[in-house]
Scaffold this motif. Structure first.
Motif: not given
Length: 145
Positions: A14-25
């Protein structure tokens, strides 16, 4: 377990930043079957399950790399820019920063993949064709005399 953070890729928040999902190996490694096939390529996680039947070299190639970092194999094959573009539709997140291998100085070929000198690949064939044409014409003129 997946975690969410902000980064330069993924969906916008919502605030314009990009959201990423992080996965552990460890999480990626669990997805190594034909029912769930995840790959890591250059620190990005891809769910290629839907692509198994469409892969030109067959699903076995992808299943061999499933649940692992397939960056080296991906680059060794020499995938086209179309293949790199297609890969984006299977992107689901990034590898957790703690699990990333130290950067060996190589740029990420998936980021900003542009061909600034693609025209150079056509110069040799074009020059060769013109030269062959000129030589052929010269040969024909010599044979008539």
């Amino acid at each position: 377990m997946a975690t969410t953070g902000t980064s330069g890729s993924g969906g916008k928040s919502q605030d314009g930043e990009t959201s990423v999902t992080y996965y552990r190996m460890e999480e990626v490694a669990k997805h190594n079957t034909a029912k769930e096939t995840w790959l890591v390529i250059h620190g990005r996680v891809y769910d290629v399950t839907r692509f198994l039947n469409e892969h030109p070299a067959g699903e076995e190639v992808l299943l061999e790399q499933a649940g692992t970092d397939a960056s080296e194999s991906f680059e060794d094959i020499g995938h086209s820019s179309d293949a790199r573009e297609m890969l984006k539709q299977y992107y689901i997140g990034d590898v957790h920063p703690n699990d990333l291998k130290p950067n060996s100085g190589k740029k990420d070929p998936l980021k900003n993949h542009t061909c600034k000198s693609c025209w150079a690949y056509w110069i040799l064939p074009i020059v060769s064709a013109v030269l062959i044409g000129v030589l052929y014409r010269y040969y024909k003129m010599e044979s008539k005399s």
